[in-house]
Design an enzyme around this catalytic site. Structure first.
Site, mmCIF file in Angstrom:
data_model
loop_
_atom_site.group_PDB
_atom_site.id
_atom_site.type_symbol
_atom_site.label_atom_id
_atom_site.label_comp_id
_atom_site.label_asym_id
_atom_site.label_seq_id
_atom_site.Cartn_x
_atom_site.Cartn_y
_atom_site.Cartn_z
ATOM 1 N N LYS A 1 -61.665 24.764 -51.349
ATOM 2 C CA LYS A 1 -61.259 25.652 -50.249
ATOM 3 C C LYS A 1 -60.039 26.473 -50.677
ATOM 4 O O LYS A 1 -59.372 26.143 -51.672
ATOM 5 C CB LYS A 1 -60.939 24.813 -49.010
ATOM 6 C CG LYS A 1 -59.787 23.838 -49.208
ATOM 7 C CD LYS A 1 -59.691 22.817 -48.064
ATOM 8 C CE LYS A 1 -58.573 21.833 -48.308
ATOM 9 N NZ LYS A 1 -58.569 20.732 -47.317
ATOM 10 N N TYR B 1 -29.057 39.357 -52.392
ATOM 11 C CA TYR B 1 -28.902 39.619 -50.960
ATOM 12 C C TYR B 1 -27.962 38.617 -50.313
ATOM 13 O O TYR B 1 -28.026 37.414 -50.600
ATOM 14 C CB TYR B 1 -30.250 39.518 -50.246
ATOM 15 C CG TYR B 1 -31.154 40.708 -50.454
ATOM 16 C CD1 TYR B 1 -30.749 41.992 -50.078
ATOM 17 C CD2 TYR B 1 -32.426 40.540 -50.987
ATOM 18 C CE1 TYR B 1 -31.602 43.078 -50.255
ATOM 19 C CE2 TYR B 1 -33.284 41.623 -51.155
ATOM 20 C CZ TYR B 1 -32.864 42.896 -50.788
ATOM 21 O OH TYR B 1 -33.701 43.950 -50.951
HETATM 22 C C1 LIG Z 1 -58.457 19.523 -47.981
HETATM 23 C C2 LIG Z 1 -59.294 18.322 -47.663
HETATM 24 C C3 LIG Z 1 -59.601 17.388 -48.664
HETATM 25 C C4 LIG Z 1 -58.964 17.421 -50.047
HETATM 26 O O1 LIG Z 1 -57.724 16.792 -49.947
HETATM 27 P P1 LIG Z 1 -56.761 16.599 -51.240
HETATM 28 O O2 LIG Z 1 -55.617 15.864 -50.667
HETATM 29 O O3 LIG Z 1 -56.415 17.964 -51.694
HETATM 30 O O4 LIG Z 1 -57.530 15.829 -52.226
HETATM 31 C C5 LIG Z 1 -60.491 16.373 -48.368
HETATM 32 N N1 LIG Z 1 -61.019 16.260 -47.122
HETATM 33 C C6 LIG Z 1 -60.717 17.110 -46.130
HETATM 34 C C7 LIG Z 1 -61.314 16.918 -44.792
HETATM 35 C C8 LIG Z 1 -59.821 18.160 -46.350
HETATM 36 O O5 LIG Z 1 -59.511 18.987 -45.367
#
Ligand SMILES: *Cc1c(COP(=O)(O)O)cnc(C)c1O
Length: 386
Positions: A46, A275
């Protein structure tokens, strides 16, 4: 027509992001070995594969043997479908964790995307769709076991199980849940979630004898075999983030981030930098400004205590991070290492993504997914796999 460019991409950008695809593949194999042959070890890709680029990441993992991919949104699933080509035998599974928004069910079916159904409303809509079009489409059912984010509550799950029509027309591949505290092994919620999940899965199998279980994210794969179940969903660890923050990182670094020096100056009296004039450079200090800032994913909060490396020499951030520029005190570095375009390691062999996150008051996940799009990106290829 635009004139052809006479410069190279790496010369037109302010920073270089190097992604080691061989390390990525090795991390997946490492997790796969941990999870064992009975577990389908997938990959969460994702958010553009945590900022690293979904196409090269997904292709590399598929070539390494990964057969199940997880994304959050339908659009991400469609992008992955384009990368992998039409579904069917030999094509990886694509699981869309947020499930269908109303009216999108047909696109799931047409493109062979498997939804995670997390609420009675989503289940009802998917059931209606499956019945209307008489399609048999796999799905995952998510139950909440203590995180209170997504998933059926215990009461909703019990209600659907008791209702003969509750899951009518569905062909669930797996029951799924997500751990809230997997990176903190001693947290009591881990055990509670696992017990609740085991109990829900046992109930679910009274109706769907072949249903699999899916519970573990990256850190879940380090909690013990009782957490692995049938489908593991690692993300961050594939990309080199430490899944066991209290212990040494078992993963191989995947990311190197280098910023280019744009200008070096020596101040001839104690002088403020940046800044807000929040930092006073001492008399005689040498400063290097690099062309990378918060628009590239550095956090402003990093300015307070951040550091980076020129070769093996540690340099500290001087003053505030601005949008496109960050200044370092490089008084300890010889001029020969500070030419125009010389690179400072923001993430590299001396400093991991987790180190940078810690200095910025956040976690590696936020650093990776916040990386901007202005880098020259270099992908180091994975060797062709047997
Ligand atoms: C993002 C996500 C994962 C992956 O988690 P990591 O901690 O990056 O391994 C797994 N399951 C769900 C439901 C998620 O939203």
């Amino acid at each position: 027509m635009a004139a052809p460019l006479s410069s190279r991409s790496e010369d037109r950008t302010g920073a270089v992001l190097t992604i080691d695809l061989a390390a990525l593949a090795e991390n997946w194999r490492l997790l796969k070995r941990r999870a064992g042959p009975a577990c389908d070890t997938g990959a969460v890709v994702k958010a553009d594969a945590y900022g690293l680029g979904i196409e090269p990441i997904a292709r590399t993992l598929k070539a390494a043997g990964c057969a199940t991919f997880y994304v959050a949104h339908l659009d991400e699933g469609l992008a992955l479908r384009t990368i992998f080509g039409p579904g069917g035998i030999g094509s990886p599974r694509i699981i869309v964790m947020h499930g269908p928004n109303p009216g999108t069910e047909r696109d799931f079916a047409a493109h062979g995307l498997i939804p995670v159904l997390s609420s009675p409303v989503q289940i009802k809509a998917w059931r209606g769709f499956a019945q209307t079009y008489d399609v048999l489409m796999e799905s995952l059912i998510q139950v909440d076991t203590g995180m209170n984010r997504l998933g059926l509550t215990a009461a909703e799950f019990a209600g659907l199980m008791a209702d003969p029509d509750g899951f009518a027309g569905l062909t669930p591949l797996a029951l799924m849940s997500h751990l809230a505290c997997a990176d903190t092994p001693a947290h009591p919620l881990n055990g509670q979630q696992r017990e609740r999940f085991a109990s829900a899965l046992a109930t679910f199998r009274l109706k769907f004898a072949d249903a699999k279980g899916s519970l573990a994210n990256s850190s879940g794969l380090f909690l013990g075999a009782g957490f692995f179940y049938d489908f593991a969903r690692p993300g961050a660890a594939l990309y080199g983030v430490n899944p066991t923050p209290a212990a040494a990182n078992p993963m191989i670094p995947v990311v190197r981030l280098q910023a280019k020096i744009l200008q070096v100056r020596r101040v001839d009296a104690a002088s403020p930098v940046g800044y807000g004039a929040t930092f006073q450079a001492p008399d005689g200090a040498k400063l290097a400004t690099v062309s990378m800032g918060y628009a590239d994913g550095l956090l402003r909060s990093w300015g307070a205590s951040g550091h980076a490396y020129v070769d093996d020499l540690r340099v500290t951030v001087a003053g505030r991070v601005s949008m496109d520029l960050t200044t370092f005190d490089v008084s300890n570095v010889p001029d020969s290492a500070l030419g125009l375009g010389a690179l400072i390691d923001i993430i590299g062999s001396r400093q991991t993504v987790d180190d940078l996150a810690q200095q910025s008051g956040t976690i590696g996940y936020e650093i990776l997914t916040g990386l901007g799009h202005r880098y020259h990106r270099r992908y180091l290829p994975a060797p062709a796999h047997k």
